[in-house]
Design a protein around this motif. Structure first.
Motif, short mmCIF file in Angstrom:
data_model
loop_
_atom_site.label_atom_id
_atom_site.label_comp_id
_atom_site.label_asym_id
_atom_site.label_seq_id
_atom_site.Cartn_x
_atom_site.Cartn_y
_atom_site.Cartn_z
N UNK A 244 0.82 -1.22 0.00
CA UNK A 244 0.00 0.00 0.00
C UNK A 244 0.85 1.26 0.00
N UNK A 245 2.11 1.14 0.44
CA UNK A 245 2.99 2.31 0.43
C UNK A 245 3.26 2.79 -0.99
N UNK A 246 3.39 1.84 -1.92
CA UNK A 246 3.61 2.22 -3.31
C UNK A 246 2.35 2.85 -3.89
N UNK A 247 1.19 2.28 -3.57
CA UNK A 247 -0.06 2.87 -4.04
C UNK A 247 -0.23 4.28 -3.50
N UNK A 248 0.08 4.47 -2.22
CA UNK A 248 -0.04 5.80 -1.63
C UNK A 248 0.93 6.78 -2.29
N UNK A 249 2.11 6.31 -2.63
CA UNK A 249 3.07 7.17 -3.33
C UNK A 249 2.48 7.65 -4.65
N UNK A 250 1.87 6.74 -5.41
CA UNK A 250 1.27 7.11 -6.69
C UNK A 250 0.12 8.09 -6.50
N UNK A 251 -0.67 7.89 -5.44
CA UNK A 251 -1.84 8.74 -5.20
C UNK A 251 -1.45 10.13 -4.73
N UNK A 252 -0.32 10.24 -4.03
CA UNK A 252 0.05 11.52 -3.41
C UNK A 252 1.06 12.31 -4.22
N UNK B 214 -10.06 0.21 0.00
CA UNK B 214 -8.79 -0.07 0.66
C UNK B 214 -8.40 0.98 1.69
N UNK B 215 -8.58 2.25 1.38
CA UNK B 215 -8.26 3.27 2.38
C UNK B 215 -9.32 3.32 3.47
N UNK B 216 -10.59 3.49 3.07
CA UNK B 216 -11.66 3.64 4.06
C UNK B 216 -12.16 2.30 4.57
N UNK B 217 -12.04 1.25 3.75
CA UNK B 217 -12.53 -0.06 4.18
C UNK B 217 -14.02 -0.24 4.01
N UNK B 218 -14.59 0.36 2.99
CA UNK B 218 -16.02 0.21 2.70
C UNK B 218 -16.16 -0.65 1.45
N UNK C 72 -17.36 -5.99 4.03
CA UNK C 72 -15.99 -6.38 4.33
C UNK C 72 -15.24 -5.07 4.57
N UNK C 73 -15.03 -4.74 5.84
CA UNK C 73 -14.44 -3.45 6.21
C UNK C 73 -13.00 -3.71 6.64
N UNK C 74 -12.10 -3.39 5.73
CA UNK C 74 -10.69 -3.73 5.92
C UNK C 74 -9.82 -2.57 5.48
N UNK C 75 -9.78 -1.49 6.28
CA UNK C 75 -8.96 -0.34 5.90
C UNK C 75 -7.48 -0.70 5.94
N UNK C 76 -6.69 0.07 5.22
CA UNK C 76 -5.26 -0.20 5.10
C UNK C 76 -4.48 1.01 5.59
N UNK C 77 -4.27 1.11 6.91
CA UNK C 77 -3.44 2.21 7.42
C UNK C 77 -2.02 2.10 6.88
N UNK C 78 -1.48 3.21 6.42
CA UNK C 78 -0.18 3.22 5.78
C UNK C 78 0.62 4.39 6.29
#
Length: 928
Positions: free
Chosen positions: A751-759, A809-813, A826-832
């Motif tokens: 998820x760190x790579x995904x967050x890098x792309x998003x930010x 993935x971020x919010x888990x909704x 299925x509520x599975x947020x991904x804190x990064x």
């Protein structure tokens, strides 16, 4: 004495308990909908599906049974008489898509309904009443004739840039008896505005929804009882061109469809208090004119309105129409008459401009501060004959003038001619523009225009905003807002690619995954159900599906990725809205397309036909977009074959849902053979690279489950290395690869790579768009420097799975894969690391879902809301369940919370409906 008191108290308590058991539970039944529409008029579903939501203060609310009453009058419903349908008490938890199963529904039937339920917290009271009405179900129910003028008038221009004036039609009639009910049914092609006794009927604009009019035409119905009066009445309709009389006449007729001159079919059905009926229908007795104030209306080029030619009272009974012409009977368009089951467009928001600046030559530039789709409303005062000209654009040149090269040959110009005298207010009727800036010229002398003279009118389909999301990252928030504005800009009775240039087409490939992400922001269920019908009608007899549907452009390219959207949108409607009916309705058509592609484009066990590649891979230029450079672009045969495998997998799921086990087995066998051939052709087993090792080449087979188990880890590492090393943490995928990018990275532990792309805020990235002034999403990653011919500033196709990732993935909704329509979450947020908070909400078909989490070095806190009649699996980042609290208690012993298991570094709990406050302590000694 004490014993008597105790016994008396126990008896009283028992009696009160029994009494309470018979009383309605404090549970509300909300948002009653028919076919996911609120109180719809004139539907043609003969077994319409009814839905409701349950809401209550206590946790764990579940429905155990329901009873639906449907009555033919409000009075019968109020008396609990379900003369059309009384379902009785049905033991079922179903509260979404409950199919009507009462008396046969005929044309014009008015239905009033309510529901009550039995729940885990006791029975409820009856809901508030809701209603629907049936449309005209049979061709012979239409009593009128098609009318119009099948010709141009002297002031019209039928060259390439067509200038065709609006047509006005009217009819007077008498109502000499007390009126009980009146309904108007109308098909106005291409677009209409309906009036009755001088009043506009409804708030819809640019109606009806666009279709291929040779295949199907949509009608609308309106309850007009309150607009009729005793004595003389008048009905009037204005017809605009829309997509019927095409924006470009006599230009590439082999490519661009046009359907003729605007035409009208309508009837007003009046039922009197004594039960007698009148039908006021279109025929030769109507009068018409094309010499009204709307002098031209063209979606690409704009609208011209001459207020000196206004006809006050033209839709009222007392109007003098001696100069009008007899309406002419014209040929019907050919398509079947269908009730429009999706919302019409509407002015959904009004924006005030933020700046106005003068230019040389008496011109001004108005800045709305936001790229939007709609039009400008102006207020102006001047002399009769003064002309105010408005030209629209998304961006400005360095000198402050409009930049219009990216609009191609769209003239995007509105002209208003003043009638003179008092202050006048005007906005167009039959066009829309994609714009942020407006050039104003011809403003009457005496005063300069001010901000108060203008409003921006935001126009899109009348659907609810269902989602909201904010994070601790400002770039992600801005991109989300840009996506919101881009999506709403491109809902125009169909999903289009852009709202500004001479295109505005419903390209399938733009929404392959986009429709899924959009469904978190907007209740787009009915729009996309309608679009599936458009695609179905565009399918050829042999199974071929076009790249654009409705097929206003004849683009039958026989590739896999664009037409495959037919299946992915059906899957979205099932996944997000629990709509199994769309699978059943379109299954045969989807199967026919799949067989067509497999039979005609198979090669050595693969289906290799591709047309667009991984469209818009950065860096883009006009040459590179169409380039076949193997070092840069993913092999089209790999894209086609892997996507075809995914289509087979979707069809296998559809077949299983519909009980078509033989078909499901067939798809399974085809998938196995294709997977083997695919890996033999494209996989380098030594390096575990697919084809030329682009991110997309590796990502598609990984996402579709085609990679051999022993190679998965290395294939995924190739993707990460490609992004982080070769592309220095930046995106390198186009339209196809980006559909799976963010979820693929996150679900496999990066998820760190995904967050890098998003930010990111430098090129290429979504944040780069925002950092360079974008308020929507660009067509190209380098939309600020790209070739003008391919440079829309308001597209959505590059969003890929970004929005899905943000919500799921971020919010888990997320709706559990085996429980479509959010029956279970299925509520599975991904804190990064790098993201300290996410807060989101989503109005699902079952109710409002909320998820809001924060994290720091000491704790992870998570507040969530689960709607009634729903359960959720919640995954908390914790080394063990002892670290998890809910409501200040150990979560495992909190009311309504059940600990299930540990999954790696996640503690998994099951919760029912309600509000929850979880805390995960990083240090067990931290008591704060």
């Amino acid at each position: 004495m004490n014993l008597r008191i105790i016994l008396s108290s126990l008896l009283t308590a028992l009696l009160l308990t029994a009494f309470r058991a018979d009383k309605p539970a404090p549970v509300q039944l909300l948002r009653l909908r028919c076919e996911l529409l609120t109180n719809p008029e004139g539907i043609d579903a003969t077994a319409p599906r009814l839905s409701w939501e349950l809401s209550g203060p206590a946790r764990g609310l579940e429905q155990t049974a329901y009873q639906v009453l449907v009555a033919s009058t409000p009075e019968k419903l109020a008396a609990d008489e379900g003369d059309l349908w009384n379902s009785g008490q049905v033991t079922s938890a179903q509260s979404v898509h409950v199919a009507y199963a009462g008396a046969p529904l005929r044309s014009r039937t008015h239905c009033y309904w309510k529901v009550r339920t039995w729940t885990s917290q006791g029975p409820t009271a009856w809901s508030q009443p809701a209603r629907w009405s049936m449309g005209l179900l049979n061709y012979l129910d239409w009593k009128g004739r098609w009318i119009g003028f099948d010709r141009a008038f002297p002031w019209d221009d039928e060259t390439t840039h067509a200038r065709l004036s609006a047509r006005y039609f009217r009819k007077t009639f008498k109502a000499d008896k007390p009126i009980r009910q009146a309904t108007a049914y109308i098909i106005g092609l291409g677009l209409y505005e309906l009036h009755l006794n001088g009043q506009r009927v409804g708030e819809q604009v640019l109606a009806p929804g666009p279709t291929d009019y040779t295949q199907g035409v949509k009608y609308n119905a309106y309850d007009v009882t309150g607009l009729l009066k005793s004595g003389a009445n008048a009905v009037g309709a204005v017809l605009g061109n829309g997509r019927f009389y095409a924006m470009r006449q006599h230009y590439k007729p082999y490519k661009i469809k046009t359907f003729g001159y605007p035409k009208l079919l309508m009837q007003v059905e009046v039922t009197y208090a004594d039960g007698s009926r009148d039908v006021i229908k279109t025929d030769e007795s109507w009068q018409g004119t094309a010499d009204g104030p709307i002098r031209t209306n063209n979606e690409y080029d704009g609208e011209e309105y001459d207020a000196t030619k206004e006809m006050p009272g033209w839709a009222s009974a007392g109007f003098d129409a001696k100069k009008w012409l007899p309406a002419e009977l014209v040929q019907e368009p050919g398509g079947a008459y269908e009730a429009q089951m999706n919302e019409n467009m509407k002015v959904m928001e009004t924006l005030r401009p933020v700046a106005i600046k003068p230019l040389a030559g008496g011109k001004y530039i108005l800045d709305m501060g936001q790229n939007l789709a709609g039009w400008l409303r102006l207020r102006v005062q001047g002399k009769a004959g003064d002309k105010v000209t408005l030209r629209f654009a998304e961006t400005l040149q360095p000198g402050g003038e409009l930049y219009v090269r990216n609009l191609r040959d769209a003239r995007v110009t509105d002209v208003y001619t003043l009638k003179g005298g008092a202050r006048e207010t005007w906005e167009p009727t039959f066009v829309y523009h994609g714009f942020r800036y407006v050039e104003i010229s011809g403003w009457p002398a005496g005063a300069a225009p001010t901000l108060a003279d203008f409003d921006g009118r935001v126009v899109y389909d009348d659907m609810a905003t269902t989602g909201a999301l904010t994070t601790s990252d400002a770039t992600i928030n801005q991109v989300y807002r840009n996506a919101y504005w881009g999506i709403r800009s491109n809902y125009k009775g169909m999903p289009i690619d852009c709202p500004q240039r001479n295109e505005r087409q419903p390209w399938l490939g733009d929404r392959t995954t986009g429709a899924y992400g959009e469904s978190f922001l907007f209740d787009n269920s009915r729009l996309y159900a309608k679009w599936l019908r458009d695609i179905e009608q565009a399918q050829k007899a042999d199974g071929s599906i076009p790249d654009v549907a409705p097929a206003f452009w004849r683009y039958y390219g026989d590739n896999v990725t664009w037409p495959g959207t037919y299946l992915t949108v059906a899957d979205m409607l099932y996944r997000q809205y629990g709509d199994q009916q769309v699978l059943a309705r379109h299954y045969d058509s989807m199967r026919r397309w799949l067989l067509y592609m497999g039979q005609n484009y198979s090669e050595n066990g693969l289906v290799t036909k591709d047309k667009y590649g991984d469209w818009c891979v950065p860096p883009e230029s006009k040459e590179l977009i169409h380039s076949k450079d193997p070092a840069r672009n993913t092999d089209g045969a790999l894209i086609a074959s892997s996507t075809y495998y995914h289509m087979l997998d979707l069809m296998r799921g559809f077949a299983g849902t519909l009980g078509k086990t033989k078909d499901a087995d067939e798809y399974t066998q085809q998938m196995a053979a294709l997977k083997t051939a695919f890996n033999q052709k494209f996989l380098n087993r030594e390096s575990c690279q697919y084809s030329n090792n682009t991110v997309t080449a590796n990502l598609l087979p990984l996402s579709y489950g085609m990679v051999p188990a022993e190679a998965e880890a290395k294939v995924f590492q190739n993707i990460v290395d490609k992004i982080m090393v070769e592309n220095q943490g930046h995106i390198s995928t186009g339209v196809i690869g980006t559909q799976w990018l963010m979820r693929g990275l996150t679900q496999r532990g990066r998820p760190d790579v995904a967050l890098r792309l998003a930010a990111n805020r430098d090129y290429p990235s979504w944040g780069y768009m925002a950092a360079n002034g974008a308020t929507t999403i660009w067509e190209l990653w380098n939309g600020n420097t790209a070739d003008p011919a391919m440079n829309s500033q308001n597209h959505v196709m590059l969003l890929g799975d970004l929005l899905i990732w943000q919500y799921e993935n971020l919010a888990g909704i997320k709706s559990a894969p085996d429980a479509p329509g959010f029956q279970r979450l299925e509520m599975k947020p991904t804190p990064t690391a790098g993201l300290t908070s996410v807060s989101a909400s989503y109005q699902s078909v079952r109710g409002l879902i909320k998820s809001s989490w924060k994290q720091d070095a000491k704790r992870f806190t998570w507040n969530l809301t689960v709607p009634g009649n729903t359960k959720a699996l919640v995954y908390l980042p914790a080394k063990d369940a002892e670290r998890v609290q809910e409501g200040g208690k150990k979560a495992a012993s909190a009311p309504g919370v059940k600990f299930l298991r540990m999954e790696g570094d996640r503690a998994v709990f099951e919760v029912g409906s309600g509000e929850y406050a979880f805390v995960v302590k990083q240090n067990l000694n931290d008591q704060k």
